[in-house]
Design a protein around this motif. Sequence first.
Motif, PDB file in Angstrom:
ATOM      1  N   LEU A 115       0.827  -1.208   0.000  1.00  0.00           N
ATOM      2  CA  LEU A 115       0.000   0.000   0.000  1.00  0.00           C
ATOM      3  C   LEU A 115       0.860   1.256   0.000  1.00  0.00           C
ATOM      4  O   LEU A 115       0.579   2.225  -0.719  1.00  0.00           O
ATOM      5  N   LYS A 116       1.923   1.269   0.792  1.00  0.00           N
ATOM      6  CA  LYS A 116       2.825   2.429   0.835  1.00  0.00           C
ATOM      7  C   LYS A 116       3.501   2.644  -0.512  1.00  0.00           C
ATOM      8  O   LYS A 116       3.649   3.777  -0.973  1.00  0.00           O
ATOM      9  N   VAL A 117       3.901   1.536  -1.144  1.00  0.00           N
ATOM     10  CA  VAL A 117       4.528   1.632  -2.461  1.00  0.00           C
ATOM     11  C   VAL A 117       3.547   2.210  -3.474  1.00  0.00           C
ATOM     12  O   VAL A 117       3.896   3.108  -4.265  1.00  0.00           O
ATOM     13  N   LEU A 118       2.307   1.706  -3.470  1.00  0.00           N
ATOM     14  CA  LEU A 118       1.300   2.200  -4.408  1.00  0.00           C
ATOM     15  C   LEU A 118       1.059   3.689  -4.223  1.00  0.00           C
ATOM     16  O   LEU A 118       0.933   4.442  -5.203  1.00  0.00           O
ATOM     17  N   LYS A 119       0.986   4.125  -2.981  1.00  0.00           N
ATOM     18  CA  LYS A 119       0.768   5.549  -2.709  1.00  0.00           C
ATOM     19  C   LYS A 119       1.909   6.384  -3.266  1.00  0.00           C
ATOM     20  O   LYS A 119       1.686   7.474  -3.827  1.00  0.00           O
ATOM     21  N   ASN A 120       3.130   5.890  -3.155  1.00  0.00           N
ATOM     22  CA  ASN A 120       4.300   6.630  -3.641  1.00  0.00           C
ATOM     23  C   ASN A 120       4.414   6.614  -5.163  1.00  0.00           C
ATOM     24  O   ASN A 120       5.180   7.397  -5.734  1.00  0.00           O
ATOM     25  N   LEU A 121       3.682   5.705  -5.809  1.00  0.00           N
ATOM     26  CA  LEU A 121       3.772   5.581  -7.269  1.00  0.00           C
ATOM     27  C   LEU A 121       2.633   6.305  -7.982  1.00  0.00           C
ATOM     28  O   LEU A 121       2.462   6.137  -9.189  1.00  0.00           O
ATOM     29  N   GLU A 122       1.850   7.092  -7.292  1.00  0.00           N
ATOM     30  CA  GLU A 122       0.742   7.804  -7.940  1.00  0.00           C
ATOM     31  C   GLU A 122       1.247   8.655  -9.103  1.00  0.00           C
ATOM     32  O   GLU A 122       2.387   9.135  -9.077  1.00  0.00           O
ATOM     33  N   PRO A 123       0.429   8.811 -10.188  1.00  0.00           N
ATOM     34  CA  PRO A 123      -0.993   8.441 -10.260  1.00  0.00           C
ATOM     35  C   PRO A 123      -1.220   6.944 -10.511  1.00  0.00           C
ATOM     36  O   PRO A 123      -0.766   6.394 -11.499  1.00  0.00           O
ATOM     37  N   ARG A 159      -8.461   5.569   3.415  1.00  0.00           N
ATOM     38  CA  ARG A 159      -7.672   6.290   4.408  1.00  0.00           C
ATOM     39  C   ARG A 159      -6.407   6.887   3.778  1.00  0.00           C
ATOM     40  O   ARG A 159      -6.003   8.000   4.120  1.00  0.00           O
ATOM     41  N   LEU A 160      -5.790   6.164   2.854  1.00  0.00           N
ATOM     42  CA  LEU A 160      -4.558   6.645   2.212  1.00  0.00           C
ATOM     43  C   LEU A 160      -4.834   7.553   1.014  1.00  0.00           C
ATOM     44  O   LEU A 160      -3.907   8.156   0.473  1.00  0.00           O
ATOM     45  N   GLY A 161      -6.105   7.618   0.584  1.00  0.00           N
ATOM     46  CA  GLY A 161      -6.440   8.445  -0.568  1.00  0.00           C
ATOM     47  C   GLY A 161      -6.000   7.838  -1.894  1.00  0.00           C
ATOM     48  O   GLY A 161      -5.679   8.557  -2.845  1.00  0.00           O
ATOM     49  N   ILE A 162      -5.976   6.503  -1.977  1.00  0.00           N
ATOM     50  CA  ILE A 162      -5.630   5.810  -3.227  1.00  0.00           C
ATOM     51  C   ILE A 162      -6.903   5.637  -4.050  1.00  0.00           C
ATOM     52  O   ILE A 162      -7.889   5.074  -3.576  1.00  0.00           O
ATOM     53  N   ASP A 163      -6.886   6.152  -5.280  1.00  0.00           N
ATOM     54  CA  ASP A 163      -8.061   6.045  -6.142  1.00  0.00           C
ATOM     55  C   ASP A 163      -8.335   4.586  -6.499  1.00  0.00           C
ATOM     56  O   ASP A 163      -7.418   3.855  -6.912  1.00  0.00           O
ATOM     57  N   TYR A 164      -9.597   4.178  -6.354  1.00  0.00           N
ATOM     58  CA  TYR A 164      -9.927   2.810  -6.730  1.00  0.00           C
ATOM     59  C   TYR A 164     -11.389   2.716  -7.151  1.00  0.00           C
ATOM     60  O   TYR A 164     -12.229   3.534  -6.777  1.00  0.00           O
ATOM     61  N   ASN A 165     -11.650   1.694  -7.961  1.00  0.00           N
ATOM     62  CA  ASN A 165     -12.998   1.335  -8.381  1.00  0.00           C
ATOM     63  C   ASN A 165     -13.270  -0.080  -7.899  1.00  0.00           C
ATOM     64  O   ASN A 165     -12.380  -0.933  -7.921  1.00  0.00           O
ATOM     65  N   GLY A 166     -14.492  -0.348  -7.477  1.00  0.00           N
ATOM     66  CA  GLY A 166     -14.854  -1.698  -7.079  1.00  0.00           C
ATOM     67  C   GLY A 166     -15.488  -2.449  -8.228  1.00  0.00           C
ATOM     68  O   GLY A 166     -16.121  -1.852  -9.100  1.00  0.00           O
ATOM     69  N   SER A 167     -15.290  -3.750  -8.266  1.00  0.00           N
ATOM     70  CA  SER A 167     -16.001  -4.564  -9.254  1.00  0.00           C
ATOM     71  C   SER A 167     -16.533  -5.814  -8.578  1.00  0.00           C
ATOM     72  O   SER A 167     -15.909  -6.372  -7.672  1.00  0.00           O
ATOM     73  N   ASP A 189     -19.256   3.612   0.945  1.00  0.00           N
ATOM     74  CA  ASP A 189     -18.877   4.274   2.202  1.00  0.00           C
ATOM     75  C   ASP A 189     -17.372   4.488   2.313  1.00  0.00           C
ATOM     76  O   ASP A 189     -16.921   5.331   3.095  1.00  0.00           O
ATOM     77  N   ASN A 190     -16.609   3.720   1.546  1.00  0.00           N
ATOM     78  CA  ASN A 190     -15.155   3.818   1.638  1.00  0.00           C
ATOM     79  C   ASN A 190     -14.513   4.369   0.364  1.00  0.00           C
ATOM     80  O   ASN A 190     -13.374   4.035   0.031  1.00  0.00           O
ATOM     81  N   GLY A 191     -15.254   5.240  -0.316  1.00  0.00           N
ATOM     82  CA  GLY A 191     -14.654   6.090  -1.340  1.00  0.00           C
ATOM     83  C   GLY A 191     -14.421   5.501  -2.703  1.00  0.00           C
ATOM     84  O   GLY A 191     -13.657   6.087  -3.491  1.00  0.00           O
ATOM     85  N   ALA A 192     -15.039   4.364  -3.039  1.00  0.00           N
ATOM     86  CA  ALA A 192     -14.886   3.836  -4.392  1.00  0.00           C
ATOM     87  C   ALA A 192     -15.414   4.859  -5.396  1.00  0.00           C
ATOM     88  O   ALA A 192     -16.484   5.430  -5.206  1.00  0.00           O
ATOM     89  N   LYS A 193     -14.660   5.073  -6.465  1.00  0.00           N
ATOM     90  CA  LYS A 193     -15.092   6.030  -7.489  1.00  0.00           C
ATOM     91  C   LYS A 193     -16.330   5.515  -8.222  1.00  0.00           C
ATOM     92  O   LYS A 193     -17.279   6.249  -8.472  1.00  0.00           O
ATOM     93  N   THR A 194     -16.277   4.242  -8.589  1.00  0.00           N
ATOM     94  CA  THR A 194     -17.400   3.596  -9.279  1.00  0.00           C
ATOM     95  C   THR A 194     -17.492   2.152  -8.809  1.00  0.00           C
ATOM     96  O   THR A 194     -16.553   1.619  -8.191  1.00  0.00           O
ATOM     97  N   VAL A 195     -18.605   1.509  -9.126  1.00  0.00           N
ATOM     98  CA  VAL A 195     -18.770   0.071  -8.897  1.00  0.00           C
ATOM     99  C   VAL A 195     -19.250  -0.555 -10.198  1.00  0.00           C
ATOM    100  O   VAL A 195     -20.280  -0.145 -10.752  1.00  0.00           O
ATOM    101  N   ARG A 196     -18.496  -1.531 -10.680  1.00  0.00           N
ATOM    102  CA  ARG A 196     -18.886  -2.259 -11.890  1.00  0.00           C
ATOM    103  C   ARG A 196     -19.534  -3.570 -11.467  1.00  0.00           C
ATOM    104  O   ARG A 196     -18.943  -4.351 -10.727  1.00  0.00           O
ATOM    105  N   LEU A 197     -20.744  -3.779 -11.929  1.00  0.00           N
ATOM    106  CA  LEU A 197     -21.480  -5.010 -11.636  1.00  0.00           C
ATOM    107  C   LEU A 197     -21.463  -5.893 -12.885  1.00  0.00           C
ATOM    108  O   LEU A 197     -22.014  -5.523 -13.921  1.00  0.00           O
TER     109      LEU A 197
END
Length: 447
Positions: A115-123, A159-167, A189-197
Amino acid sequence: MDNLNLILESIHNSNILPLISGCNLNCIFCSNNQNPPDLKEIRLPPLTLNEVKEASIFLDEKKKIIIGESATKISEGEPFLHPNIIEILEFLRDKYPLVPIQITTNGTLIDDNILKVLKNLEPIEINLSINVLDEDLRCEIMKDTSPYIARELPQKFNRLGIDYNGSIVSLSFLYGWERLLETIKHLEDNGAKTVRLFVPGFTKFNDKLKVPPDYYQELYKIKDQFDVPILIEPSIKTEAAPIVSGVIKDSPAHKKGIKRNDLILKIDEEDVPSSVHAYRLVTYKKNPVISLENKTVKIEKSKGESSGLCFDYDISPEEIKFLAGLSVSDPKTDQKKNILLLASEGGYNILKRETNKAKDKDKLQNKVDIKKVKSKYLGGNIISAGLLVVDDFRDCLKKQFFAEYLKENYDCVILPGKAFDNKGFDLRGEHYSSLEDEFDIEVELFD
């Protein structure tokens, strides 16, 4: 050599970088569990770092780099199962410092260090294939040995502000709606940008998944219960229209008050005949002016930045242009052609409507007929063009026409290009030109 060609094809077609075919889960809905034995599927061993470096030369730095999805016969696996995934991601970030990297993952191997690595590799943008939260059900249908991670990971992303979408591959017709609604709510509730069903695709080789015929309509009703944009896949739109499917919270479009079900009339005074066209235009443009039915707004965004508008897929501008061209006689010979267009079950209705529109606009129209092709090879509820094979087209032609009738009444048969690789071979390794030899008629691909 075949693997290398497929990797390069994947990069060229979709900017997808395949890394590995293995997966740490064994989901009952996974296509790998229900493929016929003669399917030409490629299982890719983990690419070495040197192989990634060589392949990365062909990535388009103007597009996001996609990892964990498939656009070829390569069976895509879980990226974080790759032993060198962190080195690969850090290399890509060094080589392309500003290019977004999109990773599709089941998330079960992502720990706090990753998770820390992903945050440092944004976008960075994560597509999290969560499917269901219920731990017992995850163990049963996904063979997940760490089912608690599914609930914790969205919270950590948020919590870390990592952009994500749920599927979610939706199995509520088997396990009830409560678990599906709980999972969507947790993502919202936990900030998913979108949800793909995803409606689970099942073939005739899998007798465990029998999707009810009205299931699409039931899923669409869920959209009204949540604010997060919910996109149903595969799309069942029957008509091309730039109707907003959802708006990402706090996005440029959200701040301007655009809402789900708004119809876009124009973008910067340009007509937009489809959702695909609208999405491309509004993403490409800087500060686009959007004309809706009841108002006009200016979305403040940079060129290439997401507007926050979400759409269900319908038809691309290239496809519309191609269909319009079918209604015009050949300028070289000034002769009309009699054309037979074969379409998948999923694309038939939209292609039929657009073909009719093209006919209506042109007085010197060709004869263009369109026929629906069923997936007999895979069977089940498969309706996409990309999963059709030559035998499916052959069966349609034989059932609809005698060979003599076909040749006497048509000059050309057009097939969906999505069913074939860049060399014209289908999933079984058969070339589309075999239909030309068999039916003695010109065959072309429609991309």
